[in-house]
Each structure stands twice: as C-alpha cells, then as structure tokens.
Design a protein around this motif. Structure first.
Motif, mmCIF file in Angstrom:
data_model
loop_
_atom_site.group_PDB
_atom_site.id
_atom_site.type_symbol
_atom_site.label_atom_id
_atom_site.label_comp_id
_atom_site.label_asym_id
_atom_site.label_seq_id
_atom_site.Cartn_x
_atom_site.Cartn_y
_atom_site.Cartn_z
ATOM 1 N N ASN A 252 -45.454 25.622 -3.498
ATOM 2 C CA ASN A 252 -46.400 26.265 -2.583
ATOM 3 C C ASN A 252 -45.574 27.011 -1.545
ATOM 4 O O ASN A 252 -45.585 26.684 -0.354
ATOM 5 C CB ASN A 252 -47.326 25.224 -1.945
ATOM 6 C CG ASN A 252 -48.501 25.888 -1.246
ATOM 7 O OD1 ASN A 252 -48.596 27.129 -1.206
ATOM 8 N ND2 ASN A 252 -49.383 25.102 -0.681
ATOM 9 N N LYS A 286 -46.912 31.904 -1.870
ATOM 10 C CA LYS A 286 -48.284 31.373 -1.947
ATOM 11 C C LYS A 286 -48.974 31.243 -0.601
ATOM 12 O O LYS A 286 -50.177 30.984 -0.538
ATOM 13 C CB LYS A 286 -48.262 30.043 -2.703
ATOM 14 C CG LYS A 286 -47.905 30.279 -4.175
ATOM 15 C CD LYS A 286 -47.898 29.064 -5.028
ATOM 16 C CE LYS A 286 -47.556 29.474 -6.467
ATOM 17 N NZ LYS A 286 -46.676 28.561 -7.151
ATOM 18 N N ARG A 287 -48.226 31.393 0.503
ATOM 19 C CA ARG A 287 -48.836 31.442 1.839
ATOM 20 C C ARG A 287 -47.917 32.282 2.712
ATOM 21 O O ARG A 287 -46.705 32.085 2.705
ATOM 22 C CB ARG A 287 -49.069 30.058 2.454
ATOM 23 C CG ARG A 287 -48.103 29.043 1.990
ATOM 24 C CD ARG A 287 -48.375 27.618 2.393
ATOM 25 N NE ARG A 287 -47.166 26.909 2.038
ATOM 26 C CZ ARG A 287 -46.450 26.143 2.822
ATOM 27 N NH1 ARG A 287 -46.868 25.907 4.052
ATOM 28 N NH2 ARG A 287 -45.351 25.582 2.413
ATOM 29 N N ASP A 380 -52.828 24.762 1.888
ATOM 30 C CA ASP A 380 -52.100 23.499 1.661
ATOM 31 C C ASP A 380 -51.760 23.251 0.196
ATOM 32 O O ASP A 380 -50.807 22.544 -0.113
ATOM 33 C CB ASP A 380 -52.931 22.303 2.148
ATOM 34 C CG ASP A 380 -53.064 22.277 3.655
ATOM 35 O OD1 ASP A 380 -52.390 23.086 4.319
ATOM 36 O OD2 ASP A 380 -53.825 21.444 4.173
ATOM 37 N N GLU A 381 -52.588 23.790 -0.721
ATOM 38 C CA GLU A 381 -52.393 23.498 -2.142
ATOM 39 C C GLU A 381 -51.951 24.748 -2.897
ATOM 40 O O GLU A 381 -52.101 25.863 -2.408
ATOM 41 C CB GLU A 381 -53.702 22.962 -2.753
ATOM 42 C CG GLU A 381 -54.125 21.632 -2.133
ATOM 43 C CD GLU A 381 -55.556 21.269 -2.492
ATOM 44 O OE1 GLU A 381 -56.034 21.710 -3.555
ATOM 45 O OE2 GLU A 381 -56.198 20.567 -1.685
ATOM 46 N N GLU A 382 -51.483 24.514 -4.128
ATOM 47 C CA GLU A 382 -51.014 25.630 -4.943
ATOM 48 C C GLU A 382 -52.218 26.324 -5.594
ATOM 49 O O GLU A 382 -52.915 25.716 -6.407
ATOM 50 C CB GLU A 382 -50.081 25.063 -6.025
ATOM 51 C CG GLU A 382 -49.433 26.105 -6.880
ATOM 52 C CD GLU A 382 -48.557 25.484 -7.969
ATOM 53 O OE1 GLU A 382 -48.896 24.402 -8.484
ATOM 54 O OE2 GLU A 382 -47.544 26.105 -8.309
ATOM 55 N N GLN A 383 -52.449 27.613 -5.259
ATOM 56 C CA GLN A 383 -53.617 28.300 -5.835
ATOM 57 C C GLN A 383 -53.353 28.783 -7.253
ATOM 58 O O GLN A 383 -54.236 28.834 -8.070
ATOM 59 C CB GLN A 383 -54.086 29.451 -4.935
ATOM 60 C CG GLN A 383 -53.152 30.637 -4.785
ATOM 61 C CD GLN A 383 -52.100 30.424 -3.725
ATOM 62 O OE1 GLN A 383 -51.466 29.400 -3.675
ATOM 63 N NE2 GLN A 383 -51.902 31.432 -2.875
ATOM 64 N N ASN A 406 -45.486 20.439 3.940
ATOM 65 C CA ASN A 406 -46.084 20.537 2.610
ATOM 66 C C ASN A 406 -45.262 19.666 1.667
ATOM 67 O O ASN A 406 -44.045 19.622 1.802
ATOM 68 C CB ASN A 406 -46.050 22.008 2.137
ATOM 69 C CG ASN A 406 -46.984 22.249 0.975
ATOM 70 O OD1 ASN A 406 -46.633 22.008 -0.176
ATOM 71 N ND2 ASN A 406 -48.186 22.706 1.265
ATOM 72 N N ASN A 408 -44.493 20.219 -1.322
ATOM 73 C CA ASN A 408 -43.681 21.019 -2.243
ATOM 74 C C ASN A 408 -42.464 21.633 -1.543
ATOM 75 O O ASN A 408 -42.474 21.829 -0.330
ATOM 76 C CB ASN A 408 -44.528 22.146 -2.844
ATOM 77 C CG ASN A 408 -45.645 21.602 -3.694
ATOM 78 O OD1 ASN A 408 -45.409 20.958 -4.702
ATOM 79 N ND2 ASN A 408 -46.886 21.825 -3.264
#
Ligand code: NAD
Length: 476
Positions: A252, A286-287, A380-383, A406, A408
């Motif tokens: 992430n 991812k963010r 917060d999570e992997e999309q 996080n 990850n």
C-alpha cells in the motif's frame, strides 16, 4: 478457443477435468486449462525430484546456457504469449501491457543467465582454506498471482533453475494460460523434469494445489507472490516441513509530494506510478500525500493527464488501460470508492462505472479522489485498481508518520526538486524500495522485496539468486 495441457517431466499431460478461463474485457472463454489432481501434483514433484539429481550437478556454464536458450525461445514466441496474456488478463498489448510484460520476462531471464554466485574464499593461506559454496535446495514450488502472471512466474522459475533447482509452478487460476504455453516452450530447451506445471481452481472447502504444495514433503522451498492473507496461510502450511520461503505480499505504497515539487512536470510519472496495469501492481503508488501549498495544482495536473489516457479492450492498439482482471477485484474497488464518496471524498474524475460488469466487462474508470485521509479503507487498504486517493498534509514529520502507519511496506516515493533532501526523507519510509520523483520502476539487478506485512526475502540481483541456494562453508 484452445485446450491447454500440463507439462510434467517434459511431456504434455491432459487432465480429465478442465476449467474455462474468461476474457475479463468480454466474458468470452479464452481457453480451457487443465484441472490437475493431487496425484498430478505428486507426479510433477516426483519428476522434479528425479531431475534434480542431474540438474543440481550440471555445470554452472551449462545452466547459464540453458537459461539463455529459455530467453531466446520466449523472445521468438513473444507476440503469441502477449496475445494470450491480453486475452486472459485484460491488460493492453501496448503501453506497460502484455508486450512489455513478455519483454520483462525475457530481460529477467537473460540477466539471471548472465550472473553467477561463484565460490567465496574467506581464507586461503598456509594455515587453512575456507570457502563458501552456494548449493541448490531441491524442488522449488512457485505460486504467482494474476496481475503480472508470466513475469512474476519468471521471477520465481528462472533464478531457481539457474541456481540448480528444479521447479513446479502453479499459476493463479485466473490467468494460467500464458504460463502453460511458456512452460511448454521452455521445455523445448530444458531437460525433462527441470520445469513442470500444474494448474487448478481454488475451490472453497477443498485443499487447493497451492496449499498442498506449501505442505509437500518433497518441496524444499516456496516462492510465493500474492496477498498477505494467502502468504500467511503458506507460512502456516510450510511450518511442518520447515520450508524455505520467499514471500512477496501486498503493498500500500505511499507517495509524498513536497511543497517544492514541479506538479506539471511530474504528473505523468505520478499517474503511471499509480495506474500501471490499472493499479493492479504490488508496488504501485496507492496513496498520494500532497502538501497543502500545491494540493490543487497537483490534483489539476493529474486530472489533465488522466483525461488523455485511453481505456478499453486490450487488443485495441491505441488503448493503454484495460479492464480489471476479475469480478472480485472490481467489487473491492467499487466498494472502496463508494465508501470514500459517502465519507466526503471529492471525486475529481471517474468514480462511477458506466457499464454493467456482468455484460460489458470489468471496466472501472480512472478515478482520482481528493479530500480523504487515513482511517478510510481506500487509504488504509490496498485497492489494487485504477483509483488514487489524494491526501492533504501540512507537516512533513507528521506525514511521514501517516505514510508509515500501515502494516505494508513494499515501496514508497518522495517528489521534490531537491533530490538530496528527498533521499534523506526516503530513508525514513518503512519500505523495501523508495523512489525519488518516480514510482514503480524495477530492474533485474536491483534487489526488490518488502518489509513488515509485505513479506520477506529478496528478489532480483545476486541476492535474489542466492535465495534459491543454501550456503555450505568448507574448511580444508
Ligand atoms: P492471492 O493471494 O489470492 O493468490 C496468489 C496465489 O496463491 C494464487 O496462485 C492462488 O491460487 C494461490 N493460493 C490460493 N490459496 C492458497 C493457499 N491456501 N496456499 C497456497 N497458495 C494459495 O493473490 P492474488 O489476488 O492472485 O494477487 C494479488 C495480490 O498479490 C495483491 O495483494 C498484490 O499486492 C500481491 N502482489 C505482491 C507482489 C510483490 O512483489 N510483493 C507482486 C504482485 C502481487
């Protein structure tokens, strides 16, 4: 529509049952993959175990030559493999799509063929000679995912074979076909039994081939790339036989844009860092955390660039992004975006799929969402899809904490005109690879791997090759 066979001990093996593999862009059946039984798996492992007796003592030079021949045969059949990949995975032929993936598979194979671990001499004088040898482990089990199925399979298979191991690979049931064909081709130039393949579906309530491999007494090591959840299951199954593991798990990755970044100049790289393979890439951006002083400028530049990128069926030479690979991933992405919208996320582009995934393919539009923060699933999570959340920050120490907050730790990036200052900040990111003013490039000679829940073990480079060996120190 073609029927595919297993390759065990250098021979094709048709199974009684098969399963259909569908094109995620159209729903059409692309091919039928063999549904291997546990007896087929045992046969593949036994063939690999027998072949190990000879392959493990074959000279380093011979093994290097064989891997070069593998690279050649893959290259000669590159277009066929790319077409199969596009049909089963959905990715486009062009851009960072299936031709790029097959090219990567060839490049990684050539690189591994060209390196050697050699013998390390610790002491060599009148008193003693102390040497360190790298010995192959035995049968290696390879379990890759569906996002870069062929290239990741190659990352497992080739260093294992180069180091003198033999291999049983089990591709993801979503994308087994290109790997089935590649293994068939590779067997034209490898001795029988060195490389074997089994494929099957993961049926809830039944022991999967992957789980059986992870527990198999005759498999010495598992090289696994996939989700953190499955990686933990592999670790549990492998405990009983004390298998060696390389686990490349979920990511992430955070990117941090500093106030001095050149938003317009960096937009293209930022976009592809996030949207490569439709976001279905372990170490994609991812963010994105952007400083308040240039927040609007970065958002505008990303939207402008996103408007220029064409999405559609992978076989159209103009398209650069295709559909998501499967319905499960489509639903995850859709749920996260809906939740972000409900929690006040501001959609800058995309955010609402226009088609029906059951009829029109798993196309999800390129989506940029602003004014979100940690605490939201999309952050917060992997999309693992074509959606980038853009978070505002004002304080650099605080944003480093948010990036590291996080489980990850695969990749990360810092974007700034001050490259030296960015390097210093990059060292504070908890991740295996950090990029400055870019995100996601990799190369076969640069070690790659995760920290924290993104797994352990190294791929690529001499360090990655050494992972497929055990060291033996010999004193004389
Ligand atoms: P997944 O974990 O669902 O499946 C991966 C593989 O494991 C498949 O071949 C599957 O059939 C097999 N499997 C399923 N159950 C198993 C079990 N109990 N024991 C052993 N094997 C089992 O992952 P996926 O959805 O195919 O891939 C997406 C995930 O992979 C994402 O989280 C992504 O970040 C991660 N990934 C990581 C890297 C990396 O280098 N770190 C690279 C690519 C993908």
């Amino acid at each position: 529509m073609a029927d595919y066979a297993l390759t065990i001990n250098g021979q094709p093996l048709a199974t009684e049952k098969t399963f259909a593999v569908k094109n995620p862009a159209t729903g059409e059946i692309v091919g039928n993959a063999p549904a291997a039984t546990m007896a087929d798996l045992d046969k593949a492992v036994a063939a690999a175990k027998t072949a190990f007796e000879t392959w493990s003592v074959t000279s380093d030079e011979e093994r290097s030559k064989a891997c070069m021949a593998v690279a050649d045969v893959l290259e000669q059949n590159a277009e066929e493999l790319a077409q199969i990949l596009t049909a089963e995975q959905g990715k486009t032929l062009n851009g960072a799509g299936s031709r790029f993936e097959v090219g990567g598979a060839v490049a990684w194979t050539r690189y591994n063929a060209s390196i050697s671990l050699g013998v390390e001499v610790i002491q060599d004088d009148n008193e003693a000679k102390v040497e360190v040898y790298h010995k192959p482990l035995g049968v290696v089990g390879s379990i890759p995912p569906w996002n870069w199925p062929l290239m990741i399979g190659i990352w497992h298979m080739i260093p294992a074979i180069r180091a003198g191991n033999t291999v049983v690979i089990k591709p993801s049931p979503n994308t087994p076909l290109a790997t089935l064909r590649a293994v068939e081709l590779m067997n034209q130039v490898l001795p029988a039994g060195v490389l074997n393949i089994v494929t099957g579906q993961d049926i809830p309530g039944e022991t999967s081939l992957g789980a059986a491999m992870s527990a198999h007494p005759d498999i010495a090591k598992i090289s696994f790339t996939g989700s953190t959840k499955t990686g933990k299951a592999v670790m549990r199954s492998a405990a009983e036989t004390v298998k060696r593991l390389t686990l490349e798990l979920g990511g992430n990755d955070a990117g941090i844009v500093l106030p001095d970044a050149d938003a317009k100049a960096m937009a293209e790289k930022m976009f592809w860092g996030a949207f490569i393979n439709n976001g279905q890439t372990c170490a994609a951006l991812k963010r994105l955390y952007v400083h308040d002083s240039i927040y609007d400028e970065v958002c505008d530049a990303l939207v402008e660039y996103a408007k220029t990128v064409k999405m559609g069926v992978g076989t159209d030479e103009d398209n650069l992004l295709g559909p998501l690979q499967n319905r499960m991933q489509y639903d995850i992405v859709n749920r996260m975006v809906e939740e972000a919208k409900a929690q006040g996320g501001r959609v800058l582009i995309g955010g609402s799929p226009s088609g029906d995934p059951d009829k029109d393919g798993f196309f999800y539009p390129i989506t940029l969402i602003a004014d979100v923060d940690n605490g939201l699933s999309l952050v917060d999570e992997e999309q693992f899809g074509p959606v980038l959340p853009i978070v505002r920050y004002t304080d650099i120490d605080e944003v480093i904490d948010r990036a590291n907050d996080n489980p990850n730790g695969l990749g990360g990036s810092i974007w700034s005109r001050d490259v030296q200052g960015a390097r210093e900040l990059a060292k504070r990111l908890e991740c295996g690879t950090a990029w400055i003013n870019d995100h996601s490039p990799i190369r076969p000679d640069a070690p790659f791997g995760g920290v924290k829940s993104s797994g352990f073990g190294t791929q690529f480079g001499k360090e990655g090759l050494a992972e497929f060996t055990s060291m033996q120190t010999v004193w004389s």
